[in-house]
Structures are given as structure tokens and as C-alpha cells.
Motif scaffolding. Structure first.
Motif, PDB file in Angstrom:
ATOM      1  N   SER A 107       0.814  -1.257  -0.044  1.00 28.58           N
ATOM      2  CA  SER A 107      -0.100  -0.127   0.094  1.00 28.58           C
ATOM      3  C   SER A 107       0.868   1.138   0.018  1.00 28.58           C
ATOM      4  CB  SER A 107      -0.913   0.011   1.112  1.00 28.58           C
ATOM      5  OG  SER A 107      -0.136   0.522   2.322  1.00 28.58           O
ATOM      6  N   PRO A 108       0.485   2.460  -0.368  1.00 24.04           N
ATOM      7  CA  PRO A 108       1.217   3.579  -0.195  1.00 24.04           C
ATOM      8  C   PRO A 108       1.872   3.682   1.214  1.00 24.04           C
ATOM      9  CG  PRO A 108      -0.924   4.068  -1.338  1.00 24.04           C
ATOM     10  CD  PRO A 108      -1.071   2.588  -0.725  1.00 24.04           C
ATOM     11  N   LYS A 109       1.387   3.009   2.296  1.00 22.24           N
ATOM     12  CA  LYS A 109       2.019   3.052   3.568  1.00 22.24           C
ATOM     13  C   LYS A 109       3.119   2.168   3.793  1.00 22.24           C
ATOM     14  CE  LYS A 109      -2.413   4.921   5.534  1.00 22.24           C
ATOM     15  NZ  LYS A 109      -3.227   5.028   6.389  1.00 22.24           N
ATOM     16  N   GLY A 110       3.149   1.232   2.988  1.00 22.33           N
ATOM     17  CA  GLY A 110       4.354   0.133   3.226  1.00 22.33           C
ATOM     18  C   GLY A 110       4.001  -1.322   2.563  1.00 22.33           C
ATOM     19  N   ILE A 111       4.940  -2.064   2.908  1.00 22.63           N
ATOM     20  CA  ILE A 111       4.846  -3.382   2.542  1.00 22.63           C
ATOM     21  C   ILE A 111       4.973  -4.410   3.523  1.00 22.63           C
ATOM     22  CG2 ILE A 111       6.222  -5.087   0.912  1.00 22.63           C
ATOM     23  CD1 ILE A 111       7.472  -2.684  -0.523  1.00 22.63           C
ATOM     24  N   GLU A 112       4.080  -5.325   3.405  1.00 16.05           N
ATOM     25  CA  GLU A 112       4.159  -6.527   4.403  1.00 16.05           C
ATOM     26  C   GLU A 112       4.213  -7.657   3.533  1.00 16.05           C
ATOM     27  OE1 GLU A 112       1.601  -6.653   7.876  1.00 16.05           O
ATOM     28  OE2 GLU A 112       0.810  -8.534   6.920  1.00 16.05           O
ATOM     29  N   ILE A 113       5.267  -8.737   3.981  1.00 21.12           N
ATOM     30  CA  ILE A 113       5.393 -10.031   3.502  1.00 21.12           C
ATOM     31  C   ILE A 113       5.093 -10.930   4.689  1.00 21.12           C
ATOM     32  CG2 ILE A 113       6.464 -11.791   2.195  1.00 21.12           C
ATOM     33  CD1 ILE A 113       8.159  -9.576   0.933  1.00 21.12           C
ATOM     34  N   ALA A 114       4.172 -11.962   4.695  1.00 22.26           N
ATOM     35  CA  ALA A 114       4.224 -12.882   5.651  1.00 22.26           C
ATOM     36  C   ALA A 114       4.362 -14.194   5.056  1.00 22.26           C
ATOM     37  CB  ALA A 114       2.914 -12.766   6.067  1.00 22.26           C
ATOM     38  N   ALA A 115       4.971 -15.134   6.109  1.00 18.11           N
ATOM     39  CA  ALA A 115       5.174 -16.379   5.474  1.00 18.11           C
ATOM     40  C   ALA A 115       5.354 -17.253   6.900  1.00 18.11           C
ATOM     41  CB  ALA A 115       6.253 -16.797   4.692  1.00 18.11           C
ATOM     42  N   ARG A 116       5.010 -18.562   6.655  1.00 14.05           N
ATOM     43  CA  ARG A 116       5.235 -19.706   7.856  1.00 14.05           C
ATOM     44  C   ARG A 116       6.585 -19.934   8.130  1.00 14.05           C
ATOM     45  NH1 ARG A 116       2.365 -25.418   8.193  1.00 14.05           N
ATOM     46  NH2 ARG A 116       3.188 -26.308  10.249  1.00 14.05           N
ATOM     47  N   ASN A 117       7.624 -20.054   6.933  1.00 12.56           N
ATOM     48  CA  ASN A 117       9.099 -20.389   7.271  1.00 12.56           C
ATOM     49  C   ASN A 117       9.780 -19.767   6.218  1.00 12.56           C
ATOM     50  OD1 ASN A 117       8.628 -22.027   4.841  1.00 12.56           O
ATOM     51  ND2 ASN A 117       7.911 -23.891   5.941  1.00 12.56           N
ATOM     52  N   PRO A 118      10.916 -19.876   5.998  1.00 12.39           N
ATOM     53  CA  PRO A 118      11.956 -19.305   5.066  1.00 12.39           C
ATOM     54  C   PRO A 118      11.598 -19.449   3.678  1.00 12.39           C
ATOM     55  CG  PRO A 118      13.121 -20.057   6.904  1.00 12.39           C
ATOM     56  CD  PRO A 118      11.815 -20.595   7.261  1.00 12.39           C
ATOM     57  N   THR A 119      11.259 -20.645   3.316  1.00 12.99           N
ATOM     58  CA  THR A 119      10.947 -20.905   1.875  1.00 12.99           C
ATOM     59  C   THR A 119       9.905 -19.988   1.332  1.00 12.99           C
ATOM     60  OG1 THR A 119      11.589 -23.101   2.063  1.00 12.99           O
ATOM     61  CG2 THR A 119      10.409 -22.722   0.251  1.00 12.99           C
ATOM     62  N   GLY A 120       8.689 -19.703   2.131  1.00  9.35           N
ATOM     63  CA  GLY A 120       7.583 -18.957   1.648  1.00  9.35           C
ATOM     64  C   GLY A 120       8.127 -17.323   1.712  1.00  9.35           C
ATOM     65  N   MET A 121       8.820 -16.991   2.699  1.00  6.49           N
ATOM     66  CA  MET A 121       9.296 -15.785   2.743  1.00  6.49           C
ATOM     67  C   MET A 121      10.310 -15.719   1.300  1.00  6.49           C
ATOM     68  SD  MET A 121       9.457 -12.928   4.076  1.00  6.49           S
ATOM     69  CE  MET A 121       8.290 -13.220   5.419  1.00  6.49           C
ATOM     70  N   PHE A 122      11.028 -16.343   1.039  1.00  8.63           N
ATOM     71  CA  PHE A 122      11.772 -16.245  -0.325  1.00  8.63           C
ATOM     72  C   PHE A 122      10.931 -15.986  -1.548  1.00  8.63           C
ATOM     73  CE2 PHE A 122      13.929 -17.719  -4.030  1.00  8.63           C
ATOM     74  CZ  PHE A 122      15.155 -16.871  -3.957  1.00  8.63           C
ATOM     75  N   ARG A 123       9.833 -16.908  -1.611  1.00 11.86           N
ATOM     76  CA  ARG A 123       8.883 -16.774  -2.519  1.00 11.86           C
ATOM     77  C   ARG A 123       8.388 -15.430  -2.735  1.00 11.86           C
ATOM     78  NH1 ARG A 123      11.730 -20.749  -4.264  1.00 11.86           N
ATOM     79  NH2 ARG A 123      11.040 -22.981  -3.876  1.00 11.86           N
ATOM     80  N   GLY A 124       7.714 -15.010  -1.425  1.00  4.86           N
ATOM     81  CA  GLY A 124       7.257 -13.749  -1.579  1.00  4.86           C
ATOM     82  C   GLY A 124       8.245 -12.437  -1.981  1.00  4.86           C
ATOM     83  N   ILE A 125       9.569 -12.741  -1.413  1.00  8.42           N
ATOM     84  CA  ILE A 125      10.541 -11.647  -1.824  1.00  8.42           C
ATOM     85  C   ILE A 125      10.675 -11.813  -3.345  1.00  8.42           C
ATOM     86  CG2 ILE A 125      12.808 -10.959  -1.635  1.00  8.42           C
ATOM     87  CD1 ILE A 125      12.658 -11.814   1.130  1.00  8.42           C
ATOM     88  N   GLU A 126      10.657 -12.807  -4.007  1.00  3.44           N
ATOM     89  CA  GLU A 126      10.872 -12.946  -5.484  1.00  3.44           C
ATOM     90  C   GLU A 126       9.680 -12.222  -6.324  1.00  3.44           C
ATOM     91  OE1 GLU A 126      13.957 -14.301  -7.130  1.00  3.44           O
ATOM     92  OE2 GLU A 126      14.262 -13.504  -5.251  1.00  3.44           O
ATOM     93  N   THR A 127       8.439 -12.233  -5.480  1.00  4.44           N
ATOM     94  CA  THR A 127       7.464 -11.916  -6.205  1.00  4.44           C
ATOM     95  C   THR A 127       7.363 -10.335  -6.012  1.00  4.44           C
ATOM     96  OG1 THR A 127       5.833 -13.655  -5.760  1.00  4.44           O
ATOM     97  CG2 THR A 127       4.812 -11.403  -6.155  1.00  4.44           C
TER      98      THR A 127
END
Length: 768
Positions: A114-134
Motif C-alpha cells: 500500500s502507499p503506507k508500506g509493504i508486508e510479507i508474511a510466511a510460515r517459514n523461510p521458503t515462503g518468505m523467499f517466494r514472497g520476496i521474489e514476487t
């Protein structure tokens, strides 16, 4: 995360459990050029801009996403020049990484911008990595080059997870060898597009590529060879295509001989494995046996039944499954492989085995008698099952090519399906409870020469085979594309062969079913990113011409650029077009009979195929006058192995009527060789120059009015060739000759008029 956001997420989590039959909703592909497309994407207004003042907010346990944090920091720093300050207290205008244990899957993630920020949530590092690549793909493509002081990211809300757990690519490093640096580049591309498996084919007849400390001759001898027939073929093709040149960095001179090869030390492979793990890519090693072992047998001749290895009619002599010394060797090798690779899988290969030496061996006769084995296929199954028990003792699962079905398969082996001419193999395995990875040659052998249809064919691929019910479909755990490198001698050529085809497979396996038009729109935006990543991808096809063209009056060549920033260049003296060649005008007046070579180039230097356009003068053929014709064509069918369409026998084995240029289902079965001739008339609706496109696996020629319009003869993988003929309105004799060498076939005839849309020929055009 707001309660409203949580509620929406939980609703979606329940919804997507049945997503395999649904289509992912597409939203404004020009703004969200994501591949693979997320399972759910909600468009939002505005954007968030990452600057030198942006803060990174981490979970209380700062080290949980440690590697992923470093990767995100590196991406931002390479642009803004600064590492983002870190804290655990949420503030406005920050990038927030959150651990969310309520997400179910290892790779699930949510992303909200959103114009106010970015939030990525994941259960574990693999999901977090997929979110960062997106997030990376949402950023301007220029981030790949570094130097952006501000990084604008469009506002969006994404809920995402993969459809399949096995999303793989295979790379054969035996036929031709690839550097450690290239393996890392390959892994980077897998990670960018959310592929998670790299299957390394480390050994074959042509080379042994991994250090085994207990058997040093495997690499001292087996990793090097004098140039073979595959190298010679590449050298010949390199005359017209520099990417086909043998990579000289893998050529040495020793004892008066020129040798090609190389291998990975265990230390080098550990480095590659660690690099892949940081990007959540699992490397699966394949040591192919009992067949494809000539490189090993030359170093240790005792491994075969007869001592040494020679070529049979199709395959090399395998190792002997009836000697304890063979099993000792195999267990020693796989012990080192198991210790080196952390993957829970090891691939045994077990394909294309010439069993003739086993049938002549007294030792094998004794083993078969002692174990009540009735055939050579059961003897191979004996070898595979014994090796699987050893794999299991090392905590590993066995994968084998689909030949492991022959002679019986254990309930725990994983089957990798590749033989398209054995369509019931994956169905049988799944019904038996075996997990199956789909890798059918058509369309997932990426060593096959791509054409204008290749990407779409991959995108339309359904991992679940026909005939498999919903209850057993759960055993299809995913798919992968295979790159066999007999004719891929350089890293640039490897890039060209698998990109951008891999992006289509990535979306098939992550999203499962999306939108083809949207995908191709999003793909156009990916090319600029690939340019910056220095990927020698295959540019979109040029159209508006054929291989063999006719001049029937003033002829204008009109080639529209598939990408606006392409440059189309040509030569008329037989040389290969390069960046210094003349630019093709639009439209281009063809001066007369002769040959043009055409290629298009991207700003980053990537190049299309090199198109050779032959022009000849031709008058319009007048129609023939025939009465009492019926719909369809005559089909002469030949149950024989025929090398070349000009060698079809005089007398067919079967004669029947067909509605079009398609071999009827059931006429050919079991992947056997055959030949066919389809003949009759084609009734064209207007006087024009007609272009015909003939796709064949193996060989086919098209004749109209006795003229050879398309020459696509020879035994080869699916390949499209094209040609033109000038026809007046009415009936014209037509003939298609086809030969199939065995192993599954393709035959398709299409047409276009005046450079228009390429389409199927209507059945009512055919008469007999």
C-alpha cells in the motif's frame, strides 16, 4: 495485519484447496507482470516507494528469516546504495517481514503493498523467499542493473501458494559440460520463477562429471573424451550459428590428443548446493545405471558382464547386475553422493538398457534362477529394487525413469515419466500408489528445437494424464522440463533452448491454470529483465514468410516486430546476420529470386532464430477439373521402419479414408515405426499465394501439383518447416508423405494467406 486482511486471507485459504479445477483471476497484466501469476491478486491504487529512508521491520526472532533478509537487503542496497535500518517495532513507511504460523504450506506467503508500506508474511523461510521474489518482479526491471535511488512498487494484495510440490528443471552436464558459474546462473533463474528442483544428470556414456574419491579413474579417464559425432554435428552447425560452437574452456590438450570434458570436485558441488539451498532450490543428483555407463566401464572394465563396453544397435553395454562387485561399486558411489547431496532424493536413471549381454551371461543365469526371475526385465527390476533398499538405508528415496515399471516396481519408488508413446505408464504407476513426476518428451524436452508453437504447447500442458481419476491424481506430484545436451555445446545455447519456455512451465506448475493471453502479455515485460540478467533467451518468432517462398509478381516482405525495441537485420550474400548487418525496411521489396537470411536482435543482444528465406519465380497453377469427389483423403499405411519419405513401399499394409491430415487414433500403437501417405485434392477458395506449415516428428513432405512445397524429411524431433505455392481458385492435387521412426509421433499441416493468421486447414477443403 488488519483483522479485515486476516478474514480475507482465511476465506481464501479455504477456497484455494479446490483450486486445481479453477482459473486464477487475472488483473491488469500491464501493471502486474508477474510470472508465475499468483493464486489470487487484488489490485490496489497507488504505490509504495522504497528509498534510503525505508526501514525494515523484522519478527522478534530476527534470525528466522536471516538468509532471506540478507537477499532483500542486497537487492535494495544495490540500488539505493544503503542497507535498510532494522527494527522489530512496526512503523509507517516500512517493509515488514512477518512469521505467520497459520499459513499451511511450506511455500505459502501473503504480500500486501500500500502507499503506507509493504508486508510479507510466511510460515517459514521458503515462503518468505517466494514472497520476496514476487516483490522483486513487482519492482521496475531496472533493479536488476542496480542504481535506482527510488524503487516504486505498485499497490497490491496477494495470497499465494503452489499447485504442485515438484516444479523442476533437468540439466544434462554429461554430453556437454557447464561451468560452476553457469549452474549458479541457472539456479538464479529457477528461483526467480519459483521453480524448486534442479535435477542434475551427472553421468552418461559421454562423460562422468562428479568426483568420486574412492574411484578416481571415473574423472581422470571418464570425464574426458576426444571429439565425438555429437561434437562434430555442433561444429557443423556453428558455421551458421556461433552459439553452436564447442566451448573452448572445456577443451584441453594432453598426450598429443585434444580432449573435451571436465568435472565438478566435491568441494565445487558443495558450493553449488549451498548456493541453491539459499535460494530454496533442491538439487537432485542422477547417476544413471545400469545403462548409459560407458564412461565408467571404460575406467573400470570389470563392471560389465563381458568386460568393457561397446555400442549395441541403440544403446551401450550396461553394467552387470549379477556381480557382487557391481553392487559394491554402485553402493560406494551412491554413498559418496548421499553424503554430498542433502536432497532426500537420488535418481538411479535405469532407462534405455541394452540387456543382450545379460542374456548371454552365466552369472546372470544363476542369479535369475536363484531369485526366480523369468526375464531380463525382471532382472533389471531386481537391480533397481536392491538399489532402492540401499538408498533407503541412507535416508533417500529412489527416482527412476519410467522403464522401472518393466519387470515390476516397488510401491515406494518414484517414477519419472518421459516416454510419450507409453501413455499408460504414469496412470499405472499412480494407480499403484507410486508418486509420479511428469516429463513427457512432447512438450517438456527443451533440447528439442523450439518453434512458434513451443511456448504455447508448454503452457497448455496438463500434468495430470488422461485416464487418471481424481482420487489417483494426487500421486502426480508435479513436472519438470529436461535439457539433454547432445547438441547444446555452449551456455548461450542452453539459455536459448530453455528460456523463455521455462516461464510457461513455471506458471503451469505454480498457478496450474491461469490465462494464456495474459501470460503472453506479461512475458513481453519479462524480456527486459532477462536482458539485464544477461540471459541469451529466444526472442519471439518472426512471421509473414516461409522457408521456401514464391514470387508471383511484385512481392513485399512485411515482418512486424513482436517487440517494439527489436531490430530486424538481414543479409543476401549467404552470411549470418549480426548487429552490423543491414536493417530490414518495412515493407521490404523482394528484388527477385535468391536467398535472404534474417534475424532480429533485442537491445541486450539476444537474437531470434536465423531465418533462411529462399525465393523462386512461379506462375499460378490452374485448377484441375474433377467430378463426383467425396470429402476426405486416401490414407496408405505402412507397418515398417522407413528412413525417408522417398522410400515408402509400393504396396501399403492398410488403405482407408480419413477426413484430414491426421493419423487416426489407434492405427499406430506402442511407439512403433510406420509410414503413411495421404493423397487427394485440396480445394482453395481464392486465387492467392498460399503458405503451408508442416510440423512432423519424424519426417514429412508436402506436395501440391507435383511440386515439393515443404521438405521436412528425416528422422528428427517435432520440427516445423514451411513453404509457399501460387494457386488459382479450385481443386489441386495434394500429397503428404510421412515416416515415423518409433517413439511417438507428430503430424500437423496448417496454412495462411498473404501473411495472415496461421490456422488449421478446414476439413471441407479436402476431396478424394
Amino acid at each position: 495485519m488488519s483483522n479485515r486482511f486476516k478474514s480475507a486471507f482465511f476465506f481464501f485459504t479455504c477456497l484455494i484447496t479446490g483450486l486445481s479445477g479453477a482459473y486464477a483471476q487475472q488483473v491488469n497484466p500491464s501493471r502486474y507482470n508477474l510470472i508465475p501469476y499468483p493464486q489470487k491478486l487484488e489490485e490496489r491504487k497507488g504505490e509504495f516507494v522504497i528509498t534510503t529512508k525505508t526501514i525494515l521491520v523484522l519478527p522478534e526472532t530476527k534470525t528466522f528469516f536471516q538468509t532471506e533478509i540478507q537477499q532483500l537487503q542486497s537487492l535494495v542496497k544495490s540500488n539505493t546504495g544503503q542497507v535498510m535500518p532494522v527494527q522489530t517495532k512496526a512503523v509507517a513507511g516500512a517493509i515488514v517481514l512477518k512469521k505467520n504460523d497459520q499459513l499451511k504450506g511450506e511455500e505459502d506467503y501473503t504480500l500486501e503493498v500500500s502507499p503506507k508500506g509493504i508486508e510479507i508474511a510466511a510460515r517459514n523461510p521458503t515462503g518468505m523467499f517466494r514472497g520476496i521474489e514476487t516483490l522483486r518482479q513487482l519492482m521496475p526491471v531496472a533493479v536488476e542493473n542496480g542504481g535506482l535511488k527510488k524503487i516504486a512498487v505498485p499497490a497490491v494484495k496477494i495470497f499465494d501458494h503452489p499447485a504442485y510440490s515438484w516444479r523442476g528443471m533437468h540439466l544434462d552436464v554429461s554430453r556437454h559440460f557447464f561451468s560452476v558459474a553457469y549452474l549458479k546462473k541457472f539456479i538464479n533463474l529457477l528461483a526467480l520463477y519459483k521453480m524448486n528442483k534442479l535435477h542434475l544428470h551427472l553421468t552418461d556414456d559421454q562423460g562422468w562429471r562428479i568426483e568420486i574419491k574412492k574411484y578416481p579413474l571415473l574423472t581422470e579417464m571418464g570425464a574426458w573424451r576426444e571429439f565425438n559425432n555429437q561434437d562434430s554435428a555442433c561444429m557443423k552447425m556453428a558455421i551458421d550459428n556461433p552459439d553452436m560452437a564447442i566451448d573452448q574452456s572445456h577443451v584441453i590438450h594432453k598426450n598429443g590428443k585434444t580432449l573435451y570434458g571436465g568435472f565438478y570436485t566435491q568441494a565445487q558441488m558443495k558450493e553449488v548446493i549451498a548456493y541453491a539451498l539459499e535460494r530454496h532450490v533442491e538439487i537432485i543428483p542422477e547417476i544413471d545405471m545400469p545403462g548409459h555407463m560407458m564412461a565408467a566401464i571404460k575406467a573400470y572394465p570389470y563392471l560389465s558382464c563381458e568386460g568393457g563396453s561397446t555400442w549395441g544397435p541403440l544403446f551401450s553395454e550396461p553394467i552387470c547386475p549379477c556381480k557382487e562387485s557391481t553392487f559394491q561399486f554402485a553402493e560406494d558411489v551412491f554413498s559418496e553422493i548421499a553424503a554430498l547431496f542433502p536432497s532426500k532424493y537420488m535418481h538411479l536413471g535405469a532407462d534405455e538398457v541394452d540387456k543382450s549381454s545379460w542374456k548371454k551371461s552365466a552369472e546372470c543365469e544363476a542369479v535369475m534362477k536363484a531369485n526366480n526371475l523369468k526375464s531380463a526385465e525382471e532382472l533389471q527390476s531386481y537391480f533397481v529394487k536392491r538399489m532402492e533398499k540401499f538408498f533407503n538405508s541412507k535416508g533417500k528415496k529412489l527416482i527412476g525413469w519410467d522403464e522401472i515399471l518393466e519387470g515390476g516396481i516397488s510401491p515406494t519408488a518414484i517414477l519419472m515419466y518421459w516416454r510419450g508413446w507409453v501413455p499408460d505408464a504414469p496412470v499405472k504407476a499412480a494407480r499403484n500408489g507410486n508418486q509420479v513426476i511428469m516429463t513427457p518428451g512432447d512438450p517438456l524436452y527443451f533440447d528439442r528445437i523450439p518453434d512458434r508453437n513451443s511456448i504455447a504447447e508448454v503452457y497448455r500442458f496438463n500434468p495430470v494424464p488422461k485416464g487418471l481419476g481424481q482420487a489417483d491424481a494426487k500421486f502426480i506430484i508435479g513436472a519438470q522440463a529436461n535439457i539433454w545436451t547432445e547438441h547444446i555445446p555452449s551456455e548461450r545455447r542452453a539459455d536459448f533452448m530453455f528460456m523463455p519456455r521455462m516461464t510457461a512451465l513455471a506458471e503451469v506448475l505454480w498457478t496450474h491454470r491461469a490465462n494464456e493471453d495474459s501470460y503472453f502479455s506479461r512475458l513481453k515485460a519479462q524480456y527486459k529483465r532477462l536482458d539485464l540478467l544477461k540471459v541469451n533467451y529466444r526472442l519471439p518468432d518472426l512471421s509473414g514468410f516461409t522457408d521456401d517462398n514464391v514470387l508471383a509478381g511484385k512481392t513485399l516482405l512485411k515482418i512486424e516486430k513482436p517487440l517494439a525495441d527489436m531490430t530486424i537485420r538481414y543479409t543476401s550474400n549467404g552470411t549470418v546476420p549480426n548487429l552490423q548487418s543491414a536493417e530490414l525496411s518495412y515493407p521490404y521489396l523482394v528484388p527477385g529470386p535468391g536467398t535472404l537470411k534474417i534475424a532480429a536482435f533485442s537491445p541486450g543482444g539476444s537474437r531470434t532464430d536465423i531465418y533462411t528465406l529462399n525465393y523462386k519465380q512461379q506462375s499460378f497453377f490452374k485448377p484441375v477439373q474433377e467430378k463426383d469427389l467425396k470429402s476426405g483423403l486416401h490414407l496408405d499405411f505402412y507397418n515398417a521402419s522407413i528412413k525417408g519419405v522417398t522410400n515408402l513401399p509400393a504396396k501399403p499394409d492398410r488403405v482407408l479414408t480419413v477426413p484430414n491430415v491426421i493419423i487416426p487414433d489407434g492405427l499406430e500403437t506402442g511407439g512403433k515405426a510406420f509410414g503413411a501417405k495421404l493423397s487427394g485434392y485440396i480445394e482453395v477458395p481464392q486465387t492467392s499465394v498460399y503458405s503451408f506449415f508442416l510440423t512432423a516428428d519424424d519426417g514429412a513432405n508436402l506436395y501440391i501439383e507435383g511440386e515439393k512445397v515443404v521438405d521436412n524429411d528425416g528422422w528428427h524431433a517435432p520440427l516445423q518447416k514451411s513453404g509457399q505455392i501460387a494457386l488459382q481458385k479450385g481443386l489441386h492435387p495434394i500429397e503428404v508423405k510421412f515416416v515415423e521412426g518409433g517413439g511417438g509421433y507428430t503430424l500437423k499441416l496448417e496454412y495462411s494467406v498473404n501473411g495472415g493468421k496461421i490456422q488449421a486447414i478446414p476439413d471441407h477443403w479436402f476431396k478424394k
